[in-house]
Structures are given as C-alpha cells and as structure tokens.
Scaffold this motif. Structure first.
Motif, PDB file in Angstrom:
ATOM      1  N   GLU A   1      -4.324  -0.148   0.795  1.00 34.87           N
ATOM      2  CA  GLU A   1      -3.619  -1.281   0.200  1.00 34.87           C
ATOM      3  C   GLU A   1      -4.512  -2.522   0.147  1.00 34.87           C
ATOM      4  O   GLU A   1      -4.463  -3.296  -0.813  1.00 34.87           O
ATOM      5  CB  GLU A   1      -2.355  -1.573   1.015  1.00 34.87           C
ATOM      6  CG  GLU A   1      -1.317  -0.456   0.995  1.00 34.87           C
ATOM      7  CD  GLU A   1      -0.770  -0.180  -0.397  1.00 34.87           C
ATOM      8  OE1 GLU A   1      -0.770  -1.113  -1.239  1.00 34.87           O
ATOM      9  OE2 GLU A   1      -0.342   0.961  -0.650  1.00 34.87           O
TER      10      GLU A   1
ATOM     11  N   ARG B   1      -2.983  -0.143  -9.239  1.00 33.50           N
ATOM     12  CA  ARG B   1      -3.153  -0.535  -7.837  1.00 33.50           C
ATOM     13  C   ARG B   1      -2.794   0.630  -6.913  1.00 33.50           C
ATOM     14  O   ARG B   1      -3.497   0.881  -5.926  1.00 33.50           O
ATOM     15  CB  ARG B   1      -2.293  -1.748  -7.526  1.00 33.50           C
ATOM     16  CG  ARG B   1      -2.508  -2.299  -6.126  1.00 33.50           C
ATOM     17  CD  ARG B   1      -1.654  -3.511  -5.881  1.00 33.50           C
ATOM     18  NE  ARG B   1      -2.080  -4.638  -6.697  1.00 33.50           N
ATOM     19  CZ  ARG B   1      -1.381  -5.772  -6.800  1.00 33.50           C
ATOM     20  NH1 ARG B   1      -0.241  -5.916  -6.169  1.00 33.50           N
ATOM     21  NH2 ARG B   1      -1.850  -6.757  -7.542  1.00 33.50           N
ATOM     22  N   ARG B   2      -1.719   1.339  -7.220  1.00 35.61           N
ATOM     23  CA  ARG B   2      -1.345   2.494  -6.393  1.00 35.61           C
ATOM     24  C   ARG B   2      -2.423   3.565  -6.454  1.00 35.61           C
ATOM     25  O   ARG B   2      -2.744   4.203  -5.454  1.00 35.61           O
ATOM     26  CB  ARG B   2       0.005   3.065  -6.852  1.00 35.61           C
ATOM     27  CG  ARG B   2       1.207   2.227  -6.450  1.00 35.61           C
ATOM     28  CD  ARG B   2       2.498   2.993  -6.625  1.00 35.61           C
ATOM     29  NE  ARG B   2       2.752   3.296  -8.026  1.00 35.61           N
ATOM     30  CZ  ARG B   2       3.470   2.523  -8.844  1.00 35.61           C
ATOM     31  NH1 ARG B   2       3.992   1.387  -8.390  1.00 35.61           N
ATOM     32  NH2 ARG B   2       3.667   2.864 -10.104  1.00 35.61           N
ATOM     33  N   THR B   3      -2.983   3.764  -7.641  1.00 34.04           N
ATOM     34  CA  THR B   3      -4.037   4.766  -7.802  1.00 34.04           C
ATOM     35  C   THR B   3      -5.254   4.417  -6.953  1.00 34.04           C
ATOM     36  O   THR B   3      -5.810   5.268  -6.249  1.00 34.04           O
ATOM     37  CB  THR B   3      -4.447   4.874  -9.282  1.00 34.04           C
ATOM     38  OG1 THR B   3      -3.312   5.256 -10.063  1.00 34.04           O
ATOM     39  CG2 THR B   3      -5.548   5.911  -9.473  1.00 34.04           C
TER      40      THR B   3
ATOM     41  N   HIS C   1       0.700   0.533 -11.275  1.00 43.62           N
ATOM     42  CA  HIS C   1       0.258   1.936 -11.242  1.00 43.62           C
ATOM     43  C   HIS C   1      -1.222   2.030 -10.898  1.00 43.62           C
ATOM     44  O   HIS C   1      -1.627   2.879 -10.088  1.00 43.62           O
ATOM     45  CB  HIS C   1       0.524   2.592 -12.589  1.00 43.62           C
ATOM     46  CG  HIS C   1       0.040   4.009 -12.670  1.00 43.62           C
ATOM     47  ND1 HIS C   1       0.643   5.057 -11.990  1.00 43.62           N
ATOM     48  CD2 HIS C   1      -1.020   4.565 -13.328  1.00 43.62           C
ATOM     49  CE1 HIS C   1      -0.007   6.175 -12.228  1.00 43.62           C
ATOM     50  NE2 HIS C   1      -1.015   5.903 -13.040  1.00 43.62           N
TER      51      HIS C   1
END
Length: 291
Positions: free
Chosen positions: A252, A274-276, A272
C-alpha cells in the motif's frame, strides 16, 4: 481506400565496431542507430519516424556478450532479450532474466536488445524497472574514443541525454548475490505490454530493499520512503521474514507513492492501478524474502 509504404532510409551503414559506429553517427547527424528495430520499425511503419539514414549495430560483436568486472557484470548493449532469458544469465541477474523472458513473443525477444530498451525508454519497457532497482550505470561511447558514465535513472528521467554521435556501449550492474524479483501485470492473457511492473532487489550488504515500479509513469519510479521503512523492519542477521501485515502495508505504501490521487473522487481506473501496484509490490517482496 489508400495505402502508402514508409519511405526507406537513404543510406544504411553496417559498422563492425563501436568505434566505427560512433564515427558513422558523428559523420551523419541525422542518422538513427538501430539494433533489433522492434520499436524503431514500429514507429516507421506508423509514420511517426522517417530516418534519413540508419546505422545498424547488429554486426558489433563486442556488445553482444557480458563479462565480470570488480563485483559487477558488464553487459553489452547488444544483448538480446532471448539471450538474457537463458539459465546461465538468470543465475547471474535473475530479475533481469525474468524481465527479458516477459518482453514479448519469441520474435520480439530474439530481436530486441538491452540497449534498445534503454535508449527507446518506452514506459512499458520490461528491463527498465529492474535496471533502476539495481542502480545500473550506462557506459557511453562517443566519437574519438571519448566515453562517460550515466546512471540509468538519469537517462530515463531526462536529467542527462545522449549527445550527438554517442551510443550506449555497456551497462554495468552490481552482482548482489541476493534475491531479486521481476513481476508485471498485463491487460491480456499471455505476453503483452505491462499495465504495471515491479523490479525488486534485496541488498544485504547495505541492509537495503530497492524497488522500482514501471509502466505507471514515463519513467520507473523509486518509492524511497517505502524502501527505507520496510528495510528497517527486516532482521538482516536472521531469517529475513516479515509478517503478512507488514507485506500488505509495504504494498500500500508503494502504491500510494507511485499512483497518487488525481483529485476527488478518485477515478476507478486510478484505484484499480493502485491495487495492481500494491499487489505486485507485496508479492515481489514476499518472494524475495522467501527465496
């Protein structure tokens, strides 16, 4: 419907040495160097580039291999992705070999070169985040036997540029003898352009973690604060393991640094991405620590 063929270069020079190549480039300022041509010819075919002359680098044997030099590997700029993907090279620099194997289908890996990947500096270049994490240095060859060194991050960031008549001759990479990982996410099944990628290396001698995120910006991004934070949590003299919560937090931390908010509300595409990035960073560090 109309069709039109790209205009051919007016002259093609095929030097047999770096010295001849830089002399040819110095004599023809409008000439463009070409090795594998995987990016150059795509630009020509798309009508984006019309080189007046080409200097082919495919016959220069001195840049097609590698050698050892004071704890480093000196990699020729003419090394192809296919060659870097072989087991003997993978034993030397595992993350760079993994990036080379992920560079695309066989025809691309057989033609594309390390130096071309750097000189083109496409954001999705698979080798770039690995070279940034390894803090590689470029050995530049110029006319009249001149030469200089440029950190790869300086060239990719535009802080230093190649001068007329100069070529990337070699890439110097430290041999860390420690775990290193390359991972990437693509928008489709199989080899493809990266949506996001990560190169991560452990440096036990300096008790450091070095991480670079590719494809999310014009150049690879180093989340320096995240690197320093997670390195402080690792027991470098022990098992070098981290709790799942720490790995999650690292992911994170990296994602927030490399994919910042672009206003409120945050766009779904940004969330999306950022999550990847968070998943890639977390997995890369986890794999490195357990290798």
């Amino acid at each position: 419907m109309t069709t039109h063929a790209p205009q051919a270069a007016q002259s093609v020079t095929l030097p047999a040495s770096l010295e001849e190549a830089v002399a040819a480039l110095a004599a023809m300022p409008a000439a463009v160097p070409v090795a594998g041509g995987t990016d150059l010819m795509a630009a020509v075919n798309a009508g984006l580039l019309r080189p007046a002359a080409l200097v082919g680098l495919g016959r220069i044997n001195e840049i097609r291999g590698w050698q050892y030099q004071d704890g480093h590997a000196l990699l020729g700029a003419g090394l192809t992705h296919a060659r870097m993907g072989r087991p003997d090279f993978a034993a030397l620099i595992p993350a760079l070999a993994a990036a080379a194997r992920a560079a695309g289908p066989p025809q691309i890996r057989n033609a594309g070169t390390l130096g071309g990947n750097i000189a083109t500096a496409a954001p999705t270049g698979d080798a770039l985040p690995v070279l940034a994490a390894l803090e590689a240095v470029l050995l530049i060859v110029g006319p009249g036997g001149s030469g200089r060194e440029i950190p790869v991050s300086h060239l990719l960031a535009g802080r230093e540029m190649l001068r007329p008549g100069e070529l990337i001759g070699f890439v110097r990479v430290p041999l860390l003898h420690a775990p290193q990982v390359f991972l990437k996410a693509t928008g489709r099944t199989g080899p493809g352009r990266a949506v996001a990628s990560v190169g991560l290396v452990l440096d036990p001698a300096r008790r450091g973690v070095r991480c670079a995120i590719g494809a999310v910006a014009p150049m690879p991004l180093r989340p320096l604060e995240a690197e320093q934070w997670v390195a402080s949590l690792i027991d470098w003299d022990g098992e070098r393991s981290l709790a799942p919560e720490a790995l999650e937090a690292f992911g994170e931390y990296v994602a927030a640094a490399c994919v910042p908010d672009q206003g409120e509300p945050v766009a779904p595409g940004v969330l999306h991405l950022r999550r990847t990035v968070a998943v890639l960073a977390r997995r890369a560090l986890g794999r490195a620590l357990t290798s």
